[in-house]
Design a protein around this motif. Structure first.
Motif, PDB file in Angstrom:
ATOM      1  N   ALA A  57      43.249  31.461   5.385  1.00  0.00           N
ATOM      2  CA  ALA A  57      44.278  30.424   5.272  1.00  0.00           C
ATOM      3  C   ALA A  57      43.894  29.180   6.069  1.00  0.00           C
ATOM      4  CB  ALA A  57      45.617  30.971   5.754  1.00  0.00           C
ATOM      5  N   ILE A  58      43.338  29.375   7.250  1.00  0.00           N
ATOM      6  CA  ILE A  58      42.905  28.246   8.081  1.00  0.00           C
ATOM      7  C   ILE A  58      41.800  27.467   7.370  1.00  0.00           C
ATOM      8  CG2 ILE A  58      41.762  27.615  10.246  1.00  0.00           C
ATOM      9  CD1 ILE A  58      43.170  30.099  11.495  1.00  0.00           C
ATOM     10  N   ALA A  59      40.834  28.196   6.818  1.00  0.00           N
ATOM     11  CA  ALA A  59      39.707  27.552   6.139  1.00  0.00           C
ATOM     12  C   ALA A  59      40.163  26.782   4.908  1.00  0.00           C
ATOM     13  CB  ALA A  59      38.664  28.606   5.742  1.00  0.00           C
ATOM     14  N   GLU A  60      41.223  27.249   4.263  1.00  0.00           N
ATOM     15  CA  GLU A  60      41.716  26.626   3.024  1.00  0.00           C
ATOM     16  C   GLU A  60      42.776  25.561   3.282  1.00  0.00           C
ATOM     17  OE1 GLU A  60      40.662  26.988   0.005  1.00  0.00           O
ATOM     18  OE2 GLU A  60      39.265  28.662   0.274  1.00  0.00           O
ATOM     19  N   GLY A  61      43.150  25.338   4.534  1.00  0.00           N
ATOM     20  CA  GLY A  61      44.151  24.335   4.846  1.00  0.00           C
ATOM     21  C   GLY A  61      45.553  24.704   4.390  1.00  0.00           C
ATOM     22  N   VAL A  62      45.876  25.969   4.491  1.00  0.00           N
ATOM     23  CA  VAL A  62      47.177  26.478   4.045  1.00  0.00           C
ATOM     24  C   VAL A  62      48.250  26.199   5.095  1.00  0.00           C
ATOM     25  CG1 VAL A  62      48.448  28.642   3.616  1.00  0.00           C
ATOM     26  CG2 VAL A  62      46.228  28.232   2.505  1.00  0.00           C
ATOM     27  N   ASP A  63      49.444  25.814   4.622  1.00  0.00           N
ATOM     28  CA  ASP A  63      50.588  25.578   5.512  1.00  0.00           C
ATOM     29  C   ASP A  63      51.536  26.764   5.573  1.00  0.00           C
ATOM     30  OD1 ASP A  63      50.015  22.639   5.774  1.00  0.00           O
ATOM     31  OD2 ASP A  63      50.453  22.714   3.634  1.00  0.00           O
ATOM     32  N   LEU A  64      51.609  27.522   4.461  1.00  0.00           N
ATOM     33  CA  LEU A  64      52.597  28.594   4.339  1.00  0.00           C
ATOM     34  C   LEU A  64      51.973  29.798   3.666  1.00  0.00           C
ATOM     35  CD1 LEU A  64      55.504  29.781   4.319  1.00  0.00           C
ATOM     36  CD2 LEU A  64      55.891  28.494   2.187  1.00  0.00           C
ATOM     37  N   ILE A  65      52.136  30.964   4.286  1.00  0.00           N
ATOM     38  CA  ILE A  65      51.688  32.228   3.703  1.00  0.00           C
ATOM     39  C   ILE A  65      52.920  32.992   3.215  1.00  0.00           C
ATOM     40  CG2 ILE A  65      50.635  34.475   4.161  1.00  0.00           C
ATOM     41  CD1 ILE A  65      48.864  33.119   6.247  1.00  0.00           C
ATOM     42  N   ILE A  66      52.906  33.373   1.942  1.00  0.00           N
ATOM     43  CA  ILE A  66      53.936  34.259   1.377  1.00  0.00           C
ATOM     44  C   ILE A  66      53.326  35.643   1.276  1.00  0.00           C
ATOM     45  CG2 ILE A  66      55.436  34.751  -0.579  1.00  0.00           C
ATOM     46  CD1 ILE A  66      56.250  32.213   0.749  1.00  0.00           C
ATOM     47  N   ALA A  67      53.875  36.615   1.997  1.00  0.00           N
ATOM     48  CA  ALA A  67      53.329  37.969   2.040  1.00  0.00           C
ATOM     49  C   ALA A  67      54.345  38.965   1.502  1.00  0.00           C
ATOM     50  CB  ALA A  67      52.948  38.336   3.469  1.00  0.00           C
ATOM     51  N   HIS A  68      53.827  40.088   1.021  1.00  0.00           N
ATOM     52  CA  HIS A  68      54.716  41.184   0.622  1.00  0.00           C
ATOM     53  C   HIS A  68      55.034  42.064   1.828  1.00  0.00           C
ATOM     54  CE1 HIS A  68      56.818  43.991  -1.813  1.00  0.00           C
ATOM     55  NE2 HIS A  68      55.891  44.936  -1.787  1.00  0.00           N
ATOM     56  N   HIS A  69      54.015  42.491   2.547  1.00  0.00           N
ATOM     57  CA  HIS A  69      54.228  43.345   3.709  1.00  0.00           C
ATOM     58  C   HIS A  69      54.491  42.482   4.942  1.00  0.00           C
ATOM     59  CE1 HIS A  69      51.652  46.513   1.447  1.00  0.00           C
ATOM     60  NE2 HIS A  69      52.938  46.675   1.199  1.00  0.00           N
ATOM     61  N   PRO A  70      55.597  42.732   5.640  1.00  0.00           N
ATOM     62  CA  PRO A  70      55.924  41.913   6.817  1.00  0.00           C
ATOM     63  C   PRO A  70      54.858  42.011   7.906  1.00  0.00           C
ATOM     64  CG  PRO A  70      57.829  43.199   6.098  1.00  0.00           C
ATOM     65  CD  PRO A  70      56.647  43.713   5.333  1.00  0.00           C
ATOM     66  N   THR A  98      53.062  28.886   8.726  1.00  0.00           N
ATOM     67  CA  THR A  98      54.277  29.694   8.676  1.00  0.00           C
ATOM     68  C   THR A  98      54.040  30.916   7.782  1.00  0.00           C
ATOM     69  OG1 THR A  98      55.751  27.820   9.060  1.00  0.00           O
ATOM     70  CG2 THR A  98      56.694  29.709   7.913  1.00  0.00           C
ATOM     71  N   VAL A  99      54.628  32.039   8.177  1.00  0.00           N
ATOM     72  CA  VAL A  99      54.547  33.271   7.387  1.00  0.00           C
ATOM     73  C   VAL A  99      55.939  33.687   6.958  1.00  0.00           C
ATOM     74  CG1 VAL A  99      53.927  35.723   7.392  1.00  0.00           C
ATOM     75  CG2 VAL A  99      52.448  34.063   8.539  1.00  0.00           C
ATOM     76  N   TYR A 100      56.069  33.997   5.666  1.00  0.00           N
ATOM     77  CA  TYR A 100      57.333  34.449   5.082  1.00  0.00           C
ATOM     78  C   TYR A 100      57.057  35.747   4.328  1.00  0.00           C
ATOM     79  CZ  TYR A 100      61.489  34.438   2.062  1.00  0.00           C
ATOM     80  OH  TYR A 100      62.642  34.791   1.389  1.00  0.00           O
ATOM     81  N   ALA A 101      57.948  36.738   4.483  1.00  0.00           N
ATOM     82  CA  ALA A 101      57.753  38.036   3.824  1.00  0.00           C
ATOM     83  C   ALA A 101      58.875  38.331   2.843  1.00  0.00           C
ATOM     84  CB  ALA A 101      57.663  39.148   4.866  1.00  0.00           C
ATOM     85  N   ALA A 102      58.510  38.782   1.653  1.00  0.00           N
ATOM     86  CA  ALA A 102      59.452  39.306   0.663  1.00  0.00           C
ATOM     87  C   ALA A 102      58.995  40.728   0.352  1.00  0.00           C
ATOM     88  CB  ALA A 102      59.451  38.444  -0.597  1.00  0.00           C
ATOM     89  N   HIS A 103      59.687  41.719   0.910  1.00  0.00           N
ATOM     90  CA  HIS A 103      59.215  43.103   0.861  1.00  0.00           C
ATOM     91  C   HIS A 103      60.091  43.948  -0.072  1.00  0.00           C
ATOM     92  CE1 HIS A 103      58.038  46.982   3.195  1.00  0.00           C
ATOM     93  NE2 HIS A 103      57.226  46.776   2.177  1.00  0.00           N
ATOM     94  N   THR A 104      61.002  44.739   0.481  1.00  0.00           N
ATOM     95  CA  THR A 104      61.802  45.607  -0.394  1.00  0.00           C
ATOM     96  C   THR A 104      62.726  44.809  -1.307  1.00  0.00           C
ATOM     97  OG1 THR A 104      63.370  45.935   1.452  1.00  0.00           O
ATOM     98  CG2 THR A 104      61.727  47.645   1.090  1.00  0.00           C
ATOM     99  N   ASN A 105      63.051  43.583  -0.920  1.00  0.00           N
ATOM    100  CA  ASN A 105      63.822  42.735  -1.834  1.00  0.00           C
ATOM    101  C   ASN A 105      62.992  42.365  -3.062  1.00  0.00           C
ATOM    102  OD1 ASN A 105      62.369  41.281   0.194  1.00  0.00           O
ATOM    103  ND2 ASN A 105      63.465  39.402  -0.298  1.00  0.00           N
TER     104      ASN A 105
END
Length: 370
Positions: A57-70, A98-105
């Protein structure tokens, strides 16, 4: 084109698809690290937030990570930058990611992980495997001038309102006379200030799920020509769609051995574990992404011939085998299917922006097969 969005705007888009209310109470969903208010230019979707993913993510210049597993599933008692999790959090903070997780939802959501897996397997006539509740339904009513009834009708449908089974654009419309008097300070679409106006209107009624209600109202307000549109929201006793994790349905009859081959091909797996007679023909299939061994008996109660899940232990597999239910342990990592699907969803939502969405290329499966 929208020039600027915050993290909170992306969170709202995710929660329109996978409301946080669908998550189990033990789960940790939503923002994990970072800011609600930071601007977003690039998003990365991943299954897991490991250090190698953050480096990507750092190498790609990402601002926000959307993850499944918290990332933060268990409470942290100390933030030690020499530990793997501490290093991850330090890097995220140093690079304002920033990291955001959408898991069991996201597991339970319509079109979520378990529907993605079911689609990949060609599961037909599917239903929820572990039902938790029924989604609440509301009646949304608005009063629309004849000139804009088609625009509002289509806005309802685009927002997900008026969908009943295999039908869309479901409304009931009655004609009537609307009255209003624009006062000082108003800017009426029809009529003049301080004069009572009589307008031919359509009372338009539709049904909408709770998770789509806010979007439906916003779309109504955008499509309606009036400065102050009138609308009613009425809770209904009708039961909405079942909500829960896992799916069960039918596939064309197939040998268990051939189904195993199909699963390996579909999900790119070198090997899988299976119980039962490989020469048997199976038709009714239950599937649950992630760790699903606790629901073996539920799959059997749904008359499944075979249950596809991950992380099955010896004695639970043995119990399933003895009760006549074949189990295919395809591993936890098949949930990686959410990466491309989530990118597709966000691309659609962000089509009128310059925000880009990428999928992490890092393999976060800890297992190798030798």
């Amino acid at each position: 084109m929208k020039t600027s969005l915050n993290n909170s705007d992306i969170f709202r888009m995710m929660e329109e698809w996978a409301p946080k209310s669908l998550a189990y109470d033990w789960d940790r969903v939503g923002i994990q690290v970072g800011s609600f208010n930071a601007k977003v230019k690039k998003i990365m979707v991943t299954l897991d937030v490991l250090e190698s993913v953050v480096d990507e993510a750092i190498a790609e210049g990402v601002d926000l990570i959307i993850a499944h597993h918290p990332l933060l599933f268990k409470p942290i008692k100390q933030l030690n930058f020499d530990d793997p999790k501490g290093r991850v959090i330090k890097k995220l903070m140093q690079h304002n990611i920033t990291v955001y997780a959408a898991h069991t939802n996201l597991d339970a959501a319509e079109g979520g992980v378990n529907d993605m897996l079911s689609d990949a397997l060609g599961l037909k006539h599917r239903e929820v495997l572990i039902k938790e509740s029924n989604e609440e339904l509301f009646k949304l009513i608005s009063y629309v001038p004849f000139s804009h009834k088609d625009e509002v009708h289509n806005a309802f449908s685009l927002a997900g309102a008026g969908h009943i089974g295999d039908y869309s654009h479901c409304t009931f419309q009655t004609e009537g006379k609307g009255t209003f008097k624009p006062l000082e300070g108003s800017n009426p679409y029809i009529g003049n200030q301080n004069e009572i106006e009589f307008v031919n209107e359509v009372k338009m009624e539709t049904i909408v799920q709770k998770s789509k209600l806010s979007k439906a109202v916003n779309c109504l307000l955008q499509a309606h020509p009036y400065e102050e549109p009138a609308y009613d929201i009425i809770p209904l006793a009708n039961k909405g769609k079942s909500i829960g994790i896992g799916r069960v349905g039918e596939i064309d009859p197939i040998l268990l051995s051939d189904l195993c081959d199909k699963i390996k091909t579909t999900f790119g797996l070198p090997v899988i574990r299976v119980t039962g007679e490989l020469s048997q023909t199976v038709n009714r299939v239950a599937v649950l992404g992630g760790s699903g061994e606790n629901y073996i008996s539920v799959a059997k109660q749904h008359a499944a011939d075979v249950y596809i899940t991950g992380d099955v232990t010896f004695h639970n597999a043995q119990d399933a085998w003895q009760m006549g239910l074949s189990v295919i342990d395809a591993g936890h990592y098949i949930e990686k299917i959410m990466k491309e699907a989530t990118k597709k969803y966000l691309d659609q939502q962000l089509s009128d922006t310059s925000i880009s969405v990428m999928v992490s290329e890092v393999n976060t499966d800890p297992f190798q097969f030798v």
